[in-house]
Enzyme design. Sequence first.
Site, PDB file in Angstrom:
ATOM      1  N   LYS A 287       0.861  -1.192   0.000  1.00 29.55           N
ATOM      2  CA  LYS A 287       0.000   0.000   0.000  1.00 29.55           C
ATOM      3  C   LYS A 287       0.898   1.242   0.000  1.00 29.55           C
ATOM      4  CE  LYS A 287      -3.149   2.677   2.971  1.00 29.55           C
ATOM      5  NZ  LYS A 287      -4.099   2.680   4.109  1.00 29.55           N
ATOM      6  N   ASP A 292      -2.335  10.228   3.939  1.00 31.98           N
ATOM      7  CA  ASP A 292      -3.748   9.871   4.033  1.00 31.98           C
ATOM      8  C   ASP A 292      -4.464  10.875   4.925  1.00 31.98           C
ATOM      9  OD1 ASP A 292      -6.229   8.725   4.279  1.00 31.98           O
ATOM     10  OD2 ASP A 292      -5.550   7.000   5.471  1.00 31.98           O
ATOM     11  N   LYS A 299      -9.817  12.985   8.437  1.00 32.20           N
ATOM     12  CA  LYS A 299      -9.383  12.558   9.759  1.00 32.20           C
ATOM     13  C   LYS A 299      -9.418  13.768  10.682  1.00 32.20           C
ATOM     14  CE  LYS A 299      -6.386   8.753   8.276  1.00 32.20           C
ATOM     15  NZ  LYS A 299      -7.104   7.628   8.889  1.00 32.20           N
ATOM     16  N   ASP A 311       1.720   6.126   5.819  1.00 32.14           N
ATOM     17  CA  ASP A 311       0.730   5.265   5.168  1.00 32.14           C
ATOM     18  C   ASP A 311       1.245   4.655   3.856  1.00 32.14           C
ATOM     19  OD1 ASP A 311      -1.714   4.079   5.560  1.00 32.14           O
ATOM     20  OD2 ASP A 311      -2.859   5.634   4.523  1.00 32.14           O
ATOM     21  N   ASP A 370     -12.071   7.407   3.774  1.00 29.16           N
ATOM     22  CA  ASP A 370     -10.872   7.119   4.562  1.00 29.16           C
ATOM     23  C   ASP A 370     -10.484   5.637   4.476  1.00 29.16           C
ATOM     24  OD1 ASP A 370      -8.713   7.641   6.145  1.00 29.16           O
ATOM     25  OD2 ASP A 370      -9.846   7.860   8.017  1.00 29.16           O
ATOM     26  N   GLU A 372      -9.328   4.109   2.028  1.00 29.42           N
ATOM     27  CA  GLU A 372      -8.799   4.301   0.677  1.00 29.42           C
ATOM     28  C   GLU A 372      -7.744   3.267   0.300  1.00 29.42           C
ATOM     29  OE1 GLU A 372      -7.553   5.670   3.293  1.00 29.42           O
ATOM     30  OE2 GLU A 372      -5.439   5.188   2.938  1.00 29.42           O
ATOM     31  N   ARG A 374      -7.568   0.058   0.689  1.00 31.40           N
ATOM     32  CA  ARG A 374      -8.124  -1.131   0.038  1.00 31.40           C
ATOM     33  C   ARG A 374      -8.546  -0.838  -1.399  1.00 31.40           C
ATOM     34  NH1 ARG A 374     -12.673  -1.560   4.644  1.00 31.40           N
ATOM     35  NH2 ARG A 374     -10.906  -0.729   5.815  1.00 31.40           N
TER      36      ARG A 374
END
Length: 517
Positions: A287, A292, A299, A311, A370, A372, A374
Amino acid sequence: MVHERGSNGDPNSKQYAILEESSFQVMSSMELRGIDTPRLEWSGDCLVIGLFEDDVELSGDLAELDRKFNGVLSELIAEVEFKGKEGSTAVTRTGTLPKKVAIVGLGKADGLKLDTLRRSAAAVARLGKREKAKTLGISLPVWNSDRVQTAQTIGEGIELALHQDNRFKSDTEEKGSKLETIELLGLGGQDAALTCARQIALGVILARELVAAPANIVTPPVMAATAEAIAREYGMDIQILEQEDCEKLGMGAFLGVAKASDLPPKFIHITYRPEGTPRKRVAIVGKGLTFDSGGLNVKGAGSGIEMMKTDMGGAAATLGAAKAIGALKPDVEVHFISAVTENMISGHAMHPGDILTASNGKTIEVNNTDAEGRLTLADALVYTENLELDAIVDLATLTGACVIALGDDIAGMWTADESLANQLAQAGETAGEKFWRMPMEEKYFDGLKSGVADMKNTGPRPGGAITAALFLKQFVKETPWAHLDIAGPVWADKENGCNNAGATGFPVRTLVSWVLS
Ligand code: BES
Ligand code: MN
Ligand code: ZN
């Protein structure tokens, strides 16, 4: 060399060039070697002896050593009430040569673990640095009569503990003398294992430095440039798919996430091919969110948003593994893949409720922007499965739920493939990185059912790490596949074993060990 920068003319972005030099250059001036000089005859600044718990009586050559030092060794053990507890250390002057002698606790002799050696070696390296020793002699036991694995593990512990990331400090002058030579007593002839340790450490350090660098330095174009540099260095094939390429492949899920960023998304694919027929063909998929923000489901305060530079930990470990594998040249074909972008906010941002179509034709209702990671992984996994490999391992800082479940030190592992589960468990054990197998509870997919699309991207809060894994499963049809949720272990709040506080480079060592196995 000219690099595409994240943002033109930004005076801050120049610092990323340091990634290529890396703090490792400084460290690699230290020489690490195995020698067979007896402990009694070793000369240098500081000699370190490993002692097992409940076995700190000095006998044999250690009794002789104690006499040579006029009893300071036994005095030290008595004075600090040294019990040999794992990781404990003590040091004293000898009044003769070598100038200092130190002891390091190894825990119980029974069932000595490889990682105990790694952790002890790390503790000893830090002690050597603290004591301003130029030459350090280390005497540790051999694990399982395996001198190669012992040397490699001790080497890793030392190299990784000594790594210090000063890229973003303007005053980095270190005072006093520096470690110049470390000699591993009883491990003469293990130079190949020590070289291997250094190559793995270089991969871990690359991953650490990518994760530690903030989002204004490590952008998607910088990740792509880093991948290109690695591929060039080791003669590996590389493909960077630009936005248009991803559009042609129908990567609607990945591009949906990328929409709000001012920076171009980059889909990275490095291929390591051995000479001759590969023993197996595998992929590592990371990933790669360089930041993020959560997107429009932004967030909030207290969410740890300022840590979301981490991230891309999966992608960083993927590149770290690529660097190590490129150097080690095993007889395995390995694909290193990451769909890299940022999850941002702008007038172009995907809206909560948008429906995206992934490259396998499946439709996704984005009920939470959020979730995101996946979405980016969905297209990366579809792409990877089309390569028709023997196994795929993805690694992702995917869910806060996994951190709640397993804490900061343990990654979650999901796979339906027993053999892959065992291989990864074994690799993790060898590498000293912890994984815990989690359930692929199909019934929980109910939580991802959508009224308007094939699935939602977000389920209910309970079991959030499991529904994330089940979401990914929709994008892998038949290749043996494992998902590793590394949201906890990519970062350490304090020093632990060979990890220093900060980015850990998790799970580069496991990945390398898995590929080599
Ligand atoms: N990158 C985060 C996961 C994360 C959280 C990593 C904390 C490291 C530390 C991921 O993209 C995310 O935001 N996940 C959400 C999912 C939720 C919206 C279903 C989460 O875990 O809260
Ligand atoms: Mn997120
Ligand atoms: Zn994320």
